[in-house]
Design an enzyme around this catalytic site. Sequence first.
Site, short mmCIF file in Angstrom:
data_model
loop_
_atom_site.label_atom_id
_atom_site.label_comp_id
_atom_site.label_asym_id
_atom_site.label_seq_id
_atom_site.Cartn_x
_atom_site.Cartn_y
_atom_site.Cartn_z
CB THR A 288 39.56 29.50 39.12
OG1 THR A 288 38.52 30.70 40.54
CG2 THR A 288 38.46 28.76 38.71
CG ASP B 149 41.77 38.63 48.68
OD1 ASP B 149 41.38 39.45 49.03
OD2 ASP B 149 41.68 38.01 47.83
#
Length: 275
Positions: A227, A77
């Site tokens: 998150t 990523d």
Amino acid sequence: MDDLLRQCPTGTLALPAFTCYNLEQAVAVIQAAESADRALCLLLAEKAFRGRAGEMLAATLVTLADRAHVPTCVQLDHVADLETMHKALDIGVTALMADGSKLTLQANTELVAQAVTLAERYDASVEAELGRIEGDEDQATGSMAGTMTNPAQAASFVKQTGAHALAIAIGNVHGTYTSPPILDWQRLDDIRATTSTHITLHGASGLKEGDLKKAITHGVVKININTELRRTFFETLTTATPVHAKGWNLLELSHSLTTAVRETAADLLSEAFSG
């Protein structure tokens, strides 16, 4: 990854992409995906890959993906360095997020085109970013929306680069939001109207469930989550460590962490990844 995205009917389903920093997180999201019978993308953060044990973590994720009972890919990523991409592909990573969003449009285009050329040698996929999604992928810091994706540039950017997927900026940020996000749905529709490439949404943490579902109905076919999993991991670590520290029981601590993250991933899969 491209083949998994093609299997997501536009407007009804999105590929869940979860960032995994350790074995517990990776096992947890795979178990959740298997229970839901959903294809899955394991995200490997660039900072994690560059870390001391990064190549071992990458190899672990690749092995887990190969052994999963649902179609699973591994994507490196937000990386802007071709040498790092090459190392990841050599290990077995099957998708790259070539992030030139901090560069000029021309430099971004050149980076992504080079990444696509490299990835083709491994039969791998490349996702690009047009505009700029602000925030930090690895820690929850409040951020404001960055430069929005210009719909007028999307078609030519995809054509020039050959990118298999496009991460867009429509008011979304990485990490947490300093104020309630207002997503530009018309901009998303305009982007979809100019290109047939797969559209992806980063910074989904902190968005309302309704916004995620709406994004899917408007054509998003991959959603990145980070998150929520980190928050669950740390909250469980805080509560479970005193319990299992009495006998230094790492097995039970690991089990508690995996179970908690799996439940969070399962909730997300059932609530947010279909239109």
